[in-house]
Design a protein around this motif. Structure first.
Motif, PDB file in Angstrom:
ATOM      1  N   LEU A  20       0.835  -1.204   0.000  1.00 12.49           N
ATOM      2  CA  LEU A  20       0.000   0.000   0.000  1.00 12.49           C
ATOM      3  C   LEU A  20       0.868   1.253   0.000  1.00 12.49           C
ATOM      4  O   LEU A  20       0.561   2.222  -0.688  1.00 12.49           O
ATOM      5  N   ALA A  21       1.976   1.231   0.738  1.00  7.32           N
ATOM      6  CA  ALA A  21       2.878   2.378   0.774  1.00  7.32           C
ATOM      7  C   ALA A  21       3.424   2.693  -0.619  1.00  7.32           C
ATOM      8  O   ALA A  21       3.468   3.854  -1.032  1.00  7.32           O
ATOM      9  N   LEU A  22       3.813   1.657  -1.348  1.00  8.90           N
ATOM     10  CA  LEU A  22       4.295   1.857  -2.720  1.00  8.90           C
ATOM     11  C   LEU A  22       3.191   2.421  -3.609  1.00  8.90           C
ATOM     12  O   LEU A  22       3.420   3.331  -4.415  1.00  8.90           O
ATOM     13  N   GLU A  23       1.992   1.884  -3.452  1.00  7.25           N
ATOM     14  CA  GLU A  23       0.860   2.351  -4.253  1.00  7.25           C
ATOM     15  C   GLU A  23       0.542   3.816  -3.944  1.00  7.25           C
ATOM     16  O   GLU A  23       0.306   4.613  -4.857  1.00  7.25           O
ATOM     17  N   LEU A  24       0.563   4.180  -2.668  1.00 11.15           N
ATOM     18  CA  LEU A  24       0.290   5.565  -2.291  1.00 11.15           C
ATOM     19  C   LEU A  24       1.348   6.504  -2.857  1.00 11.15           C
ATOM     20  O   LEU A  24       1.023   7.601  -3.327  1.00 11.15           O
ATOM     21  N   ALA A  25       2.606   6.087  -2.807  1.00  8.37           N
ATOM     22  CA  ALA A  25       3.677   6.918  -3.351  1.00  8.37           C
ATOM     23  C   ALA A  25       3.468   7.141  -4.854  1.00  8.37           C
ATOM     24  O   ALA A  25       3.592   8.272  -5.345  1.00  8.37           O
ATOM     25  N   LEU A  26       3.120   6.083  -5.568  1.00  6.15           N
ATOM     26  CA  LEU A  26       2.864   6.219  -7.008  1.00  6.15           C
ATOM     27  C   LEU A  26       1.670   7.128  -7.290  1.00  6.15           C
ATOM     28  O   LEU A  26       1.723   7.971  -8.181  1.00  6.15           O
ATOM     29  N   HIS A  27       0.617   6.964  -6.515  1.00  6.35           N
ATOM     30  CA  HIS A  27      -0.564   7.806  -6.701  1.00  6.35           C
ATOM     31  C   HIS A  27      -0.218   9.271  -6.463  1.00  6.35           C
ATOM     32  O   HIS A  27      -0.709  10.146  -7.178  1.00  6.35           O
ATOM     33  N   SER A  28       0.631   9.524  -5.473  1.00  3.10           N
ATOM     34  CA  SER A  28       1.031  10.904  -5.185  1.00  3.10           C
ATOM     35  C   SER A  28       1.808  11.494  -6.357  1.00  3.10           C
ATOM     36  O   SER A  28       1.574  12.646  -6.743  1.00  3.10           O
ATOM     37  N   ILE A  29       2.723  10.712  -6.927  1.00 10.98           N
ATOM     38  CA  ILE A  29       3.512  11.192  -8.064  1.00 10.98           C
ATOM     39  C   ILE A  29       2.598  11.537  -9.241  1.00 10.98           C
ATOM     40  O   ILE A  29       2.728  12.592  -9.858  1.00 10.98           O
ATOM     41  N   TYR A  30       1.646  10.662  -9.537  1.00 10.34           N
ATOM     42  CA  TYR A  30       0.733  10.920 -10.654  1.00 10.34           C
ATOM     43  C   TYR A  30      -0.216  12.082 -10.360  1.00 10.34           C
ATOM     44  O   TYR A  30      -0.630  12.789 -11.277  1.00 10.34           O
ATOM     45  N   ALA A  31      -0.544  12.300  -9.098  1.00  9.89           N
ATOM     46  CA  ALA A  31      -1.395  13.441  -8.739  1.00  9.89           C
ATOM     47  C   ALA A  31      -0.624  14.750  -8.912  1.00  9.89           C
ATOM     48  O   ALA A  31      -1.172  15.751  -9.363  1.00  9.89           O
ATOM     49  N   ILE A  32       0.663  14.720  -8.575  1.00 13.80           N
ATOM     50  CA  ILE A  32       1.491  15.918  -8.702  1.00 13.80           C
ATOM     51  C   ILE A  32       1.806  16.207 -10.168  1.00 13.80           C
ATOM     52  O   ILE A  32       1.778  17.356 -10.596  1.00 13.80           O
ATOM     53  N   GLN A  33       2.136  15.162 -10.928  1.00 13.37           N
ATOM     54  CA  GLN A  33       2.471  15.334 -12.344  1.00 13.37           C
ATOM     55  C   GLN A  33       1.632  14.364 -13.172  1.00 13.37           C
ATOM     56  O   GLN A  33       2.029  13.236 -13.423  1.00 13.37           O
ATOM     57  N   PRO A  34       0.434  14.806 -13.585  1.00 14.97           N
ATOM     58  CA  PRO A  34      -0.464  13.904 -14.312  1.00 14.97           C
ATOM     59  C   PRO A  34      -0.067  13.638 -15.769  1.00 14.97           C
ATOM     60  O   PRO A  34      -0.590  12.719 -16.382  1.00 14.97           O
ATOM     61  N   ASP A  35       0.868  14.422 -16.316  1.00 12.42           N
ATOM     62  CA  ASP A  35       1.277  14.231 -17.704  1.00 12.42           C
ATOM     63  C   ASP A  35       2.286  13.084 -17.786  1.00 12.42           C
ATOM     64  O   ASP A  35       3.450  13.222 -17.395  1.00 12.42           O
ATOM     65  N   GLU A  36       1.838  11.958 -18.294  1.00  7.47           N
ATOM     66  CA  GLU A  36       2.688  10.767 -18.347  1.00  7.47           C
ATOM     67  C   GLU A  36       3.926  10.979 -19.209  1.00  7.47           C
ATOM     68  O   GLU A  36       4.994  10.440 -18.914  1.00  7.47           O
ATOM     69  N   ASN A  37       3.821  11.786 -20.248  1.00  9.70           N
ATOM     70  CA  ASN A  37       4.989  12.056 -21.100  1.00  9.70           C
ATOM     71  C   ASN A  37       6.082  12.788 -20.324  1.00  9.70           C
ATOM     72  O   ASN A  37       7.264  12.494 -20.490  1.00  9.70           O
ATOM     73  N   VAL A  38       5.685  13.718 -19.480  1.00  9.22           N
ATOM     74  CA  VAL A  38       6.656  14.443 -18.658  1.00  9.22           C
ATOM     75  C   VAL A  38       7.300  13.485 -17.657  1.00  9.22           C
ATOM     76  O   VAL A  38       8.511  13.506 -17.450  1.00  9.22           O
ATOM     77  N   LEU A  39       6.475  12.627 -17.055  1.00 14.62           N
ATOM     78  CA  LEU A  39       7.018  11.640 -16.112  1.00 14.62           C
ATOM     79  C   LEU A  39       8.036  10.731 -16.790  1.00 14.62           C
ATOM     80  O   LEU A  39       9.116  10.481 -16.259  1.00 14.62           O
ATOM     81  N   ARG A  40       7.690  10.231 -17.941  1.00 12.00           N
ATOM     82  CA  ARG A  40       8.586   9.314 -18.653  1.00 12.00           C
ATOM     83  C   ARG A  40       9.870  10.016 -19.097  1.00 12.00           C
ATOM     84  O   ARG A  40      10.945   9.409 -19.112  1.00 12.00           O
ATOM     85  N   ALA A  41       9.770  11.286 -19.445  1.00  6.69           N
ATOM     86  CA  ALA A  41      10.948  12.031 -19.898  1.00  6.69           C
ATOM     87  C   ALA A  41      11.991  12.145 -18.786  1.00  6.69           C
ATOM     88  O   ALA A  41      13.194  12.124 -19.055  1.00  6.69           O
ATOM     89  N   GLY A  42      11.549  12.237 -17.545  1.00  4.84           N
ATOM     90  CA  GLY A  42      12.483  12.366 -16.434  1.00  4.84           C
ATOM     91  C   GLY A  42      12.965  11.045 -15.869  1.00  4.84           C
ATOM     92  O   GLY A  42      13.886  11.006 -15.050  1.00  4.84           O
ATOM     93  N   ARG A  43      12.383   9.964 -16.314  1.00  7.94           N
ATOM     94  CA  ARG A  43      12.696   8.640 -15.745  1.00  7.94           C
ATOM     95  C   ARG A  43      14.173   8.274 -15.902  1.00  7.94           C
ATOM     96  O   ARG A  43      14.765   7.698 -14.991  1.00  7.94           O
ATOM     97  N   ASP A  44      14.780   8.592 -17.045  1.00  4.44           N
ATOM     98  CA  ASP A  44      16.193   8.254 -17.257  1.00  4.44           C
ATOM     99  C   ASP A  44      17.094   8.917 -16.212  1.00  4.44           C
ATOM    100  O   ASP A  44      18.117   8.365 -15.838  1.00  4.44           O
ATOM    101  N   VAL A  45      16.702  10.088 -15.749  1.00  2.04           N
ATOM    102  CA  VAL A  45      17.504  10.805 -14.757  1.00  2.04           C
ATOM    103  C   VAL A  45      17.335  10.181 -13.380  1.00  2.04           C
ATOM    104  O   VAL A  45      18.308   9.795 -12.733  1.00  2.04           O
ATOM    105  N   TYR A  46      16.097  10.067 -12.914  1.00  2.00           N
ATOM    106  CA  TYR A  46      15.903   9.632 -11.533  1.00  2.00           C
ATOM    107  C   TYR A  46      16.114   8.142 -11.314  1.00  2.00           C
ATOM    108  O   TYR A  46      16.347   7.713 -10.187  1.00  2.00           O
ATOM    109  N   THR A  47      16.098   7.334 -12.345  1.00  2.00           N
ATOM    110  CA  THR A  47      16.332   5.893 -12.143  1.00  2.00           C
ATOM    111  C   THR A  47      17.817   5.533 -12.134  1.00  2.00           C
ATOM    112  O   THR A  47      18.166   4.405 -11.794  1.00  2.00           O
ATOM    113  N   THR A  48      18.679   6.465 -12.505  1.00  2.00           N
ATOM    114  CA  THR A  48      20.113   6.184 -12.518  1.00  2.00           C
ATOM    115  C   THR A  48      20.892   7.050 -11.536  1.00  2.00           C
ATOM    116  O   THR A  48      22.099   6.865 -11.382  1.00  2.00           O
ATOM    117  N   ASP A  49      20.229   7.962 -10.859  1.00  2.00           N
ATOM    118  CA  ASP A  49      20.876   8.863  -9.900  1.00  2.00           C
ATOM    119  C   ASP A  49      20.651   8.328  -8.483  1.00  2.00           C
ATOM    120  O   ASP A  49      19.514   8.295  -8.010  1.00  2.00           O
TER     121      ASP A  49
END
Length: 75
Positions: A20-49
């Motif tokens: 549930l904690a993981l699910e809540l964290a994901l829901h919060s991220i999508y609530a803050i940034q609902p544009d999936e394209n923007v989320l995906r664009a930043g994924r390369d940065v935050y998944t390797t840092d």
């Protein structure tokens, strides 16, 4: 979007609480940034840092601590 699935933080086990904690964290991220394209664009940065990964883990840990308290630490 349902920010708290089932409108409850009560879970039967710590394992369910962690999920549930993981699910809540994901829901919060999508609530803050609902544009999936923007989320995906930043994924390369935050998944390797390492600092970004630690920050993400911290968010989940805070969610889990909240859920654990709501469940009286499963006692």
């Amino acid at each position: 979007m349902e920010l708290i699935p089932g409108n409850s933080l009560v879970t039967a086990t710590p394992e369910e609480g962690r999920k549930l904690a993981l699910e809540l964290a994901l829901h919060s991220i999508y609530a803050i940034q609902p544009d999936e394209n923007v989320l995906r664009a930043g994924r390369d940065v935050y998944t390797t840092d390492p600092e970004e990964l630690i920050a993400s883990s911290h968010v989940v840990a805070i969610e889990f601590a909240t859920i654990a308290a709501a469940n009286n630490y499963w006692r």
